[in-house]
Design a protein around this motif. Structure first.
Motif, PDB file in Angstrom:
ATOM      1  N   LEU A 145     -11.273 -10.907 -20.422  1.00  0.00           N
ATOM      2  CA  LEU A 145     -10.717 -10.122 -21.630  1.00  0.00           C
ATOM      3  C   LEU A 145      -9.373 -10.013 -21.741  1.00  0.00           C
ATOM      4  O   LEU A 145      -8.829  -9.711 -22.771  1.00  0.00           O
ATOM      5  N   ASN A 146      -8.558 -10.901 -21.091  1.00  0.00           N
ATOM      6  CA  ASN A 146      -7.326 -11.374 -21.435  1.00  0.00           C
ATOM      7  C   ASN A 146      -6.542  -9.947 -21.230  1.00  0.00           C
ATOM      8  O   ASN A 146      -5.385  -9.604 -22.209  1.00  0.00           O
ATOM      9  N   LEU A 147      -6.970  -9.135 -20.445  1.00  0.00           N
ATOM     10  CA  LEU A 147      -6.220  -7.751 -20.445  1.00  0.00           C
ATOM     11  C   LEU A 147      -5.486  -7.531 -18.934  1.00  0.00           C
ATOM     12  O   LEU A 147      -6.420  -7.836 -18.047  1.00  0.00           O
ATOM     13  N   SER A 148      -4.503  -6.937 -18.982  1.00  0.00           N
ATOM     14  CA  SER A 148      -3.769  -6.389 -17.571  1.00  0.00           C
ATOM     15  C   SER A 148      -3.880  -5.271 -17.277  1.00  0.00           C
ATOM     16  O   SER A 148      -3.290  -4.532 -18.151  1.00  0.00           O
ATOM     17  N   LEU A 149      -4.737  -4.464 -16.281  1.00  0.00           N
ATOM     18  CA  LEU A 149      -4.721  -3.241 -16.152  1.00  0.00           C
ATOM     19  C   LEU A 149      -3.696  -2.809 -15.057  1.00  0.00           C
ATOM     20  O   LEU A 149      -4.085  -3.142 -13.826  1.00  0.00           O
ATOM     21  N   ALA A 150      -2.806  -1.986 -15.420  1.00  0.00           N
ATOM     22  CA  ALA A 150      -1.706  -1.432 -14.369  1.00  0.00           C
ATOM     23  C   ALA A 150      -2.253  -0.530 -13.590  1.00  0.00           C
ATOM     24  O   ALA A 150      -2.138  -0.182 -12.044  1.00  0.00           O
ATOM     25  N   TRP A 151      -3.350   0.423 -13.821  1.00  0.00           N
ATOM     26  CA  TRP A 151      -4.095   1.483 -13.170  1.00  0.00           C
ATOM     27  C   TRP A 151      -4.707   0.894 -11.942  1.00  0.00           C
ATOM     28  O   TRP A 151      -4.969   1.528 -10.979  1.00  0.00           O
ATOM     29  N   SER A 152      -5.417  -0.168 -12.180  1.00  0.00           N
ATOM     30  CA  SER A 152      -6.285  -0.834 -11.042  1.00  0.00           C
ATOM     31  C   SER A 152      -5.525  -1.086 -10.030  1.00  0.00           C
ATOM     32  O   SER A 152      -5.889  -1.050  -8.642  1.00  0.00           O
ATOM     33  N   GLU A 153      -4.259  -2.017 -10.004  1.00  0.00           N
ATOM     34  CA  GLU A 153      -3.515  -2.151  -9.072  1.00  0.00           C
ATOM     35  C   GLU A 153      -3.058  -0.825  -8.241  1.00  0.00           C
ATOM     36  O   GLU A 153      -2.923  -1.122  -6.881  1.00  0.00           O
ATOM     37  N   GLU A 154      -2.638  -0.070  -8.860  1.00  0.00           N
ATOM     38  CA  GLU A 154      -2.033   1.369  -8.252  1.00  0.00           C
ATOM     39  C   GLU A 154      -3.301   1.953  -7.296  1.00  0.00           C
ATOM     40  O   GLU A 154      -3.003   2.416  -6.225  1.00  0.00           O
ATOM     41  N   ILE A 155      -4.519   1.887  -8.083  1.00  0.00           N
ATOM     42  CA  ILE A 155      -5.468   2.724  -7.251  1.00  0.00           C
ATOM     43  C   ILE A 155      -5.826   1.957  -6.106  1.00  0.00           C
ATOM     44  O   ILE A 155      -6.150   2.441  -5.002  1.00  0.00           O
ATOM     45  N   ALA A 156      -5.871   0.378  -6.336  1.00  0.00           N
ATOM     46  CA  ALA A 156      -6.112  -0.150  -5.050  1.00  0.00           C
ATOM     47  C   ALA A 156      -5.289  -0.194  -4.010  1.00  0.00           C
ATOM     48  O   ALA A 156      -5.516  -0.063  -2.773  1.00  0.00           O
ATOM     49  N   ARG A 157      -4.021  -0.165  -4.314  1.00  0.00           N
ATOM     50  CA  ARG A 157      -2.851  -0.148  -3.199  1.00  0.00           C
ATOM     51  C   ARG A 157      -2.894   1.229  -2.437  1.00  0.00           C
ATOM     52  O   ARG A 157      -2.894   1.202  -1.324  1.00  0.00           O
ATOM     53  N   TYR A 158      -3.245   2.341  -3.192  1.00  0.00           N
ATOM     54  CA  TYR A 158      -3.046   3.658  -2.570  1.00  0.00           C
ATOM     55  C   TYR A 158      -4.672   3.844  -1.830  1.00  0.00           C
ATOM     56  O   TYR A 158      -4.874   4.437  -0.763  1.00  0.00           O
ATOM     57  N   THR A 159      -5.723   3.436  -2.300  1.00  0.00           N
ATOM     58  CA  THR A 159      -6.980   3.258  -1.561  1.00  0.00           C
ATOM     59  C   THR A 159      -6.685   2.384  -0.306  1.00  0.00           C
ATOM     60  O   THR A 159      -7.388   2.799   0.789  1.00  0.00           O
ATOM     61  N   PHE A 160      -6.132   1.339  -0.278  1.00  0.00           N
ATOM     62  CA  PHE A 160      -5.998   0.519   0.841  1.00  0.00           C
ATOM     63  C   PHE A 160      -5.121   1.171   1.805  1.00  0.00           C
ATOM     64  O   PHE A 160      -5.360   1.116   3.260  1.00  0.00           O
ATOM     65  N   ILE A 161      -4.128   2.021   1.292  1.00  0.00           N
ATOM     66  CA  ILE A 161      -3.322   2.878   2.489  1.00  0.00           C
ATOM     67  C   ILE A 161      -4.016   3.691   3.087  1.00  0.00           C
ATOM     68  O   ILE A 161      -4.133   4.142   4.174  1.00  0.00           O
ATOM     69  N   TRP A 162      -5.041   4.498   2.368  1.00  0.00           N
ATOM     70  CA  TRP A 162      -6.030   5.238   3.054  1.00  0.00           C
ATOM     71  C   TRP A 162      -6.895   4.655   4.144  1.00  0.00           C
ATOM     72  O   TRP A 162      -7.136   5.261   5.079  1.00  0.00           O
ATOM     73  N   THR A 163      -7.394   3.555   3.611  1.00  0.00           N
ATOM     74  CA  THR A 163      -8.464   2.816   4.749  1.00  0.00           C
ATOM     75  C   THR A 163      -7.401   2.455   5.901  1.00  0.00           C
ATOM     76  O   THR A 163      -8.039   2.356   7.196  1.00  0.00           O
ATOM     77  N   VAL A 164      -6.262   2.096   5.881  1.00  0.00           N
ATOM     78  CA  VAL A 164      -5.557   1.625   7.006  1.00  0.00           C
ATOM     79  C   VAL A 164      -5.416   2.912   7.929  1.00  0.00           C
ATOM     80  O   VAL A 164      -5.708   2.808   9.304  1.00  0.00           O
ATOM     81  N   TRP A 165      -5.084   4.158   7.357  1.00  0.00           N
ATOM     82  CA  TRP A 165      -4.845   5.283   8.407  1.00  0.00           C
ATOM     83  C   TRP A 165      -6.356   5.901   8.909  1.00  0.00           C
ATOM     84  O   TRP A 165      -6.354   6.477   9.875  1.00  0.00           O
ATOM     85  N   LEU A 166      -7.207   5.745   8.036  1.00  0.00           N
ATOM     86  CA  LEU A 166      -8.404   6.168   8.394  1.00  0.00           C
ATOM     87  C   LEU A 166      -9.039   5.464   9.268  1.00  0.00           C
ATOM     88  O   LEU A 166     -10.133   5.490  10.140  1.00  0.00           O
ATOM     89  N   ALA A 167      -8.541   4.137   9.527  1.00  0.00           N
ATOM     90  CA  ALA A 167      -9.029   3.175  10.622  1.00  0.00           C
ATOM     91  C   ALA A 167      -8.641   3.655  12.117  1.00  0.00           C
ATOM     92  O   ALA A 167      -9.183   3.179  13.022  1.00  0.00           O
ATOM     93  N   VAL A 168      -7.559   4.585  12.016  1.00  0.00           N
ATOM     94  CA  VAL A 168      -7.172   4.886  13.386  1.00  0.00           C
ATOM     95  C   VAL A 168      -7.982   5.674  14.261  1.00  0.00           C
ATOM     96  O   VAL A 168      -8.545   5.197  15.256  1.00  0.00           O
ATOM     97  N   PRO A 169      -8.680   6.730  13.633  1.00  0.00           N
ATOM     98  CA  PRO A 169      -9.782   7.523  14.192  1.00  0.00           C
ATOM     99  C   PRO A 169     -11.072   6.689  14.476  1.00  0.00           C
ATOM    100  O   PRO A 169     -11.774   6.632  15.395  1.00  0.00           O
ATOM    101  N   TYR A 170     -11.296   5.956  13.375  1.00  0.00           N
ATOM    102  CA  TYR A 170     -12.672   4.919  13.514  1.00  0.00           C
ATOM    103  C   TYR A 170     -12.581   3.970  14.887  1.00  0.00           C
ATOM    104  O   TYR A 170     -13.592   3.838  15.449  1.00  0.00           O
TER     105      TYR A 170
END
Length: 204
Positions: free
Chosen positions: A52-77
């Protein structure tokens, strides 16, 4: 009276199953959900950029912070699965009591470390919450992003305490049981699945 007793017994059994299920799958469900969010968001970002030739700034931000949550939730897992990195050269050379002492040292030090980091990070999250900072693209409160640190560390510390207590219980029951709790749990599940097969062979 019998109906009331059966009802209360059924409720206790149902609550026990729920607690067991949450204890076994809580972190796993959160990690799977976070991974699905990341996959969908990143996939949509790729499609929108190249199709679509569109760049979505919000997608990168959501993916980044979701990744941070997965890293720290992996500690108890990783605690529940016994997958934290450990050097077992010294442990393998010790007897049953020595292995138990070394395991308890591992559990205590790990629990204290994660509980300390989690407790210290609470003040960090509290400061960010007070300042009212938000992310630039989606305006998500930044304290929600930093909250992953205390949540992951405190859950990890509690998991280390839980499995340390279970290690003590298993040692008191059988000093020769030197496996981690996760490994013992998998063995127990395998034995449960194997029992029906053995009974069927006996009937034949």
């Amino acid at each position: 009276m019998l109906l009331r007793t059966a009802y209360s017994g059924g409720r206790r059994l149902g609550m026990k199953k729920i607690v067991h299920w949450v204890n076994k799958y809580f972190e796993e469900i959160l990690l799977v959900a976070a991974m699905l969010v990341m996959i969908v968001v990143i996939f949509w970002q790729v499609v929108s950029r190249y199709a679509l030739n569109l760049s979505l700034a919000w997608s990168e931000e959501i993916a980044r912070y979701t990744f941070i949550w997965t890293v720290w939730l992996a500690v108890p897992y990783t605690v529940t699965k016994g997958r934290h990195i450990r050097l077992t050269l010294l442990r393998d050379a010790l007897g049953n009591t020595g292995k138990f002492i070394l395991d308890m040292l591992f559990f205590v030090v790990s629990a204290l470390f994660f509980l300390y980091v989690g407790e210290q990070s609470v003040s960090l999250v509290s400061g960010i919450f007070t300042m009212g900072q938000v992310t630039p693209a989606v305006s998500i409160p930044k304290w929600l992003c930093y909250l992953a640190l205390p949540v992951g560390c405190l859950l990890g510390g509690l998991r280390f305490i839980q499995y340390g207590v279970l290690r003590v219980m298993r040692f008191m029951k059988d000093p020769g049981d030197n496996e981690t709790f996760a490994a013992a749990e998998m063995t127990e599940d395998a034995e449960k699945t194997a029992k029906p097969e053995k009974s069927e062979e006996g009937e034949e």
